[in-house]
Enzyme design. Structure first.
Site: not given
Length: 319
Positions: A227-229, A204, A176, A206-207
Site C-alpha cells: 500500500t502507498g504511493h 490511471r 488501499t 497504480g501498483d
C-alpha cells in the site's frame, strides 16, 4: 517446494498506509481487526485455504466505507469510480487482477474469477466490466460506492488539477486494503484492492493490480500485500522485492523493513507492506504516519496503527 502440513494458519490484514485522520482512526483499526478475524475463521474451518481467507478478509474491507476500496472508493478527475484489485495463489503462481473496473462492490472477487475462469492475468476497463456482466455480477450505481467525504475531496482537488505525486504527498485518501495468509498445508496467498486516488487521471492504474508490485505470493518464500504511493511501489516492484529478500534468508519482518527502506532510498517512496512466510512468520512495515494492521495466529490477535504499536488480545474463533 512441497507444502508443510504442520504450518500454523496465519493471516495479516492492512487498511492502507497514509495519514489517517483521528476521526476515522478507531474505525480503521476496528475494520482491519474484523477482517482478520473473519479470514482466520476461514483458515481454521475444515482446512480452509489461504486463497479463501484473503478474499474473505478483503471483501469485508471493501464493504467498509472507512476504506478506499469497494464501497469506500474515491472519484477520478471525471467524477467516476475506477477500482483495481489482485489476488494470487502461491501454490501455482497463478494470479488474477482487474484494473479501472467500475460499478461493482467487490473487485477482489472479480479478480479471482479472472484467475480461475480465464487464461489471462489482468483484465482492464470496459473489458473488466463486460467480464463481470458475463458472470452475472450485480452492477451498483456510482453513488453507492462513494461517501460524502470522497465527493468533498474530489471537489477540492479537482479545482487545482494536482498531479498524482502532489496528491499522495498530501497524505489523504490512500487507504488501499490487503491481506496475506498461510494455511495449514503451507500454501500462501495475497489479495490487494483499491478505489484509487482522488481526482486521478482517467485510466490511471497504480501498483495494486500489478503482479509483483501491489502483491505477490509464492510458496517458496511467502506472500506480500503493499500500500502507498503506487508509482514508487511500481518503480521498485515492492512486493517481489520483499519475497526476494526472504529468498536470500531474511525473516519476514527484516525483508519488509529492508524493502521499505530501499524504496525510500531509491525513489523517495512512502508506503507499507504486510508479509507472511511459508512457515507462518509475519512482518509489518511502513514509513507513513499510520497504517492499521492486524495479525491473527494461534488464538491470538495482534494489531496496531501508529509506528511501534503492537497490541495483543486473545481471539476466540467462534462461529
Amino acid at each position: 517446494m512441497a507444502a508443510t502440513a504442520t504450518t500454523t494458519p496465519t493471516i495479516v490484514v492492512h487498511g492502507g498506509a497514509w495519514s489517517i485522520p483521528d476521526d476515522i482512526a478507531e474505525a480503521s483499526q476496528a475494520g482491519v481487526k474484523t477482517a482478520a478475524e473473519a479470514g482466520y475463521k476461514v483458515l481454521t474451518t475444515s482446512g480452509g485455504s489461504a486463497l479463501d481467507a484473503v478474499e474473505t478478509a478483503v471483501r469485508i474491507l471493501e464493504d467498509d466505507v472507512v476504506f478506499d476500496a469497494g464501497t469506500g472508493s474515491v472519484l477520478n478527475s471525471a467524477g467516476d469510480v475506477e477500482m483495481d484489485a489482485i489476488i494470487m495463489d502461491g501454490r501455482s503462481l497463478r494470479a488474477g487482477s482487474v484494473a479501472c473496473v467500475q460499478n461493482i462492490a467487490h473487485p477482489i472477487s472479480l479478480a479471482r474469477q479472472v484467475m480461475e475462469k480465464t487464461d489471462h492475468t489482468m483484465i482492464a476497463g470496459v473489458g473488466a466490466n463486460l467480464f463481470s456482466k458475463e458472470l452475472g455480477i450485480p452492477q451498483v450505481p456510482t453513488d453507492q460506492l462513494v461517501t460524502d467525504d470522497a465527493r468533498k475531496q474530489w471537489e477540492e482537488y479537482h479545482k487545482y488539477k494536482r498531479a498524482v505525486n502532489e496528491l499522495f504527498d498530501s497524505q489523504l485518501g490512500h487507504d488501499t486494503v490487503g491481506a496475506v495468509a498461510v494455511d495449514s498445508e503451507g500454501n500462501v496467498a495475497c489479495a490487494t484492492s483499491t478505489g484509487g486516488i482522488t481526482a486521478k487521471r482517467v485510466g490511471r492504474v497504480g501498483d495494486s493490480p500489478v503482479i509483483g508490485c501491489g502483491a505477490y505470493a509464492d510458496n517458496d518464500s511467502g506472500a506480500v500485500s503493499c500500500t502507498g504511493h503506487g508509482e514508487a511501489i511500481m518503480s521498485v516492484t515492492l512486493a517481489r522485492t520483499v519475497t526476494f529478500n526472504m529468498e536470500q534468508g531474511a525473516s519476514a519482518q527484516a525483508a519488509a523493513d529492508k524493502s521499505i527502506a530501499y524504496m525510500k532510498q531509491r525513489v523517495d517512496g512512502t508506503g507499507g507492506v504486510i508479509v507472511v512466510s511459508r512457515e507462518g512468520q509475519t512482518g509489518v512495515s511502513f514509513n507513513t504516519r499510520r497504517m492499521p494492521w492486524a495479525v491473527v495466529r494461534d488464538g491470538t490477535i495482534r494489531f496496531g496503527m501508529n509506528p511501534g504499536e503492537n497490541f495483543q488480545n486473545e481471539f476466540t474463533n467462534s462461529s
